[in-house]
Design a protein around this motif. Sequence first.
Motif, PDB file in Angstrom:
ATOM      1  N   ARG A  43       0.827  -1.210   0.000  1.00 30.40           N
ATOM      2  CA  ARG A  43       0.000   0.000   0.000  1.00 30.40           C
ATOM      3  C   ARG A  43       0.860   1.258   0.000  1.00 30.40           C
ATOM      4  N   VAL A  44       1.903   1.245   0.842  1.00 22.95           N
ATOM      5  CA  VAL A  44       2.750   2.431   0.948  1.00 22.95           C
ATOM      6  C   VAL A  44       3.502   2.675  -0.360  1.00 22.95           C
ATOM      7  N   ARG A  85      18.586   3.434  10.502  1.00 24.97           N
ATOM      8  CA  ARG A  85      17.583   2.547   9.926  1.00 24.97           C
ATOM      9  C   ARG A  85      16.930   3.143   8.677  1.00 24.97           C
ATOM     10  N   VAL A  86      16.824   4.459   8.614  1.00 27.89           N
ATOM     11  CA  VAL A  86      16.244   5.088   7.435  1.00 27.89           C
ATOM     12  C   VAL A  86      17.128   4.821   6.220  1.00 27.89           C
ATOM     13  N   ASP A  87      18.441   4.965   6.404  1.00 31.40           N
ATOM     14  CA  ASP A  87      19.370   4.651   5.319  1.00 31.40           C
ATOM     15  C   ASP A  87      19.307   3.174   4.945  1.00 31.40           C
ATOM     16  N   ASP A  88      19.174   2.318   5.959  1.00 31.67           N
ATOM     17  CA  ASP A  88      19.063   0.880   5.692  1.00 31.67           C
ATOM     18  C   ASP A  88      17.856   0.585   4.804  1.00 31.67           C
ATOM     19  N   VAL A  89      16.713   1.180   5.157  1.00 28.09           N
ATOM     20  CA  VAL A  89      15.491   0.957   4.377  1.00 28.09           C
ATOM     21  C   VAL A  89      15.663   1.452   2.950  1.00 28.09           C
ATOM     22  N   ALA A  90      16.166   2.676   2.815  1.00 32.61           N
ATOM     23  CA  ALA A  90      16.333   3.255   1.480  1.00 32.61           C
ATOM     24  C   ALA A  90      17.264   2.406   0.613  1.00 32.61           C
ATOM     25  N   ARG A  91      18.320   1.871   1.226  1.00 31.73           N
ATOM     26  CA  ARG A  91      19.290   1.066   0.488  1.00 31.73           C
ATOM     27  C   ARG A  91      18.644  -0.227  -0.017  1.00 31.73           C
ATOM     28  N   GLU A 103      12.017  11.088   3.687  1.00 29.62           N
ATOM     29  CA  GLU A 103      10.712  11.075   4.358  1.00 29.62           C
ATOM     30  C   GLU A 103       9.955   9.790   4.048  1.00 29.62           C
ATOM     31  N   GLN A 104      10.056   9.322   2.816  1.00 28.30           N
ATOM     32  CA  GLN A 104       9.378   8.076   2.462  1.00 28.30           C
ATOM     33  C   GLN A 104      10.009   6.881   3.166  1.00 28.30           C
ATOM     34  N   ALA A 105      11.338   6.884   3.239  1.00 30.53           N
ATOM     35  CA  ALA A 105      12.016   5.785   3.939  1.00 30.53           C
ATOM     36  C   ALA A 105      11.636   5.770   5.420  1.00 30.53           C
ATOM     37  N   ARG A 109       9.896   2.724   7.362  1.00 24.89           N
ATOM     38  CA  ARG A 109      10.473   2.199   8.603  1.00 24.89           C
ATOM     39  C   ARG A 109       9.404   2.093   9.676  1.00 24.89           C
ATOM     40  N   ASP A 110       8.576   3.120   9.802  1.00 20.02           N
ATOM     41  CA  ASP A 110       7.518   3.089  10.810  1.00 20.02           C
ATOM     42  C   ASP A 110       6.463   2.032  10.487  1.00 20.02           C
ATOM     43  N   THR A 111       6.256   1.779   9.216  1.00 21.33           N
ATOM     44  CA  THR A 111       5.311   0.742   8.800  1.00 21.33           C
ATOM     45  C   THR A 111       5.762  -0.630   9.281  1.00 21.33           C
TER      46      THR A 111
END
Length: 258
Positions: A43-44, A85-91, A103-105, A109-111
């Motif tokens: 969804r996101v 963790r934001v960088d981890d998600v984006a990567r 902001e999207q990452a 992360r919060d999801t």
Amino acid sequence: YPVLNFVGYSGSVVFDLDGTLWHFDDAPPPEEIAAFIAPRLERVITGWGQHSTIPYDALDLAIIAGFRASDQAADELHQHRHPNRVDDVARTLAAHGVTATREQAEQLRDTLSFEIEILRPRLFDGTLEAIEALRSTGARLATATNRSHTAQKITQELRYHNLAHHFDEVLTAGDVGWLKPHPAIVHVALKALDVPPERALMVGDEPRRDIAAANAAGITSVLITHPDRVSPLPATPDEHPNFTIASLAELLDLIGHR
């Protein structure tokens, strides 16, 4: 036990959480959690007008694997600096066809923050009673967890267990920026509680992280080895606790409360 003179004074106890106050023995396997999270991720990401090149349950597992790799690198290469963790998600997203702004990452992360009902944490027997008894001594309490979540998220978990109102400070490695065994989170806890090291102790279940952090910070270290659980043994002198207990009830004996 030798008795620590904690009764009737404004001492403090710093607690690890997972494996110390509660456990996740009833948590479903990672694949089941990923299947639950997958619709959220879809969804996101589709809301951004993008699509993953792999199934969304596989994407969730890839993100978690990225977190683990970052944690290992933090231990081995970065002196226990907490990973971003934001960088981890984006990567990980980029590796699977999704381009995310910071902001999207953060949103993703919060999801990935699992509901308590998914992981099914359960307090160890006697935890609530022991915490209530500690508070009756006048002790101030803090958390010092290696979790990446914010204090707000951890407070929700404490509230779920009816513990939140007993804790004066809720600290996470994600907020402080360092992972145990680095002593930073313990130093921050002592400062927040306004207590000197000699008036504090830390309780945790991992010698390599909890006990080493407490020892490095100069406070009394207490290793808890719950029955029917395999507990790691201290591997270096820095990991040896001042005291070892098998339950939080024994902590009350240790401080002379019973």
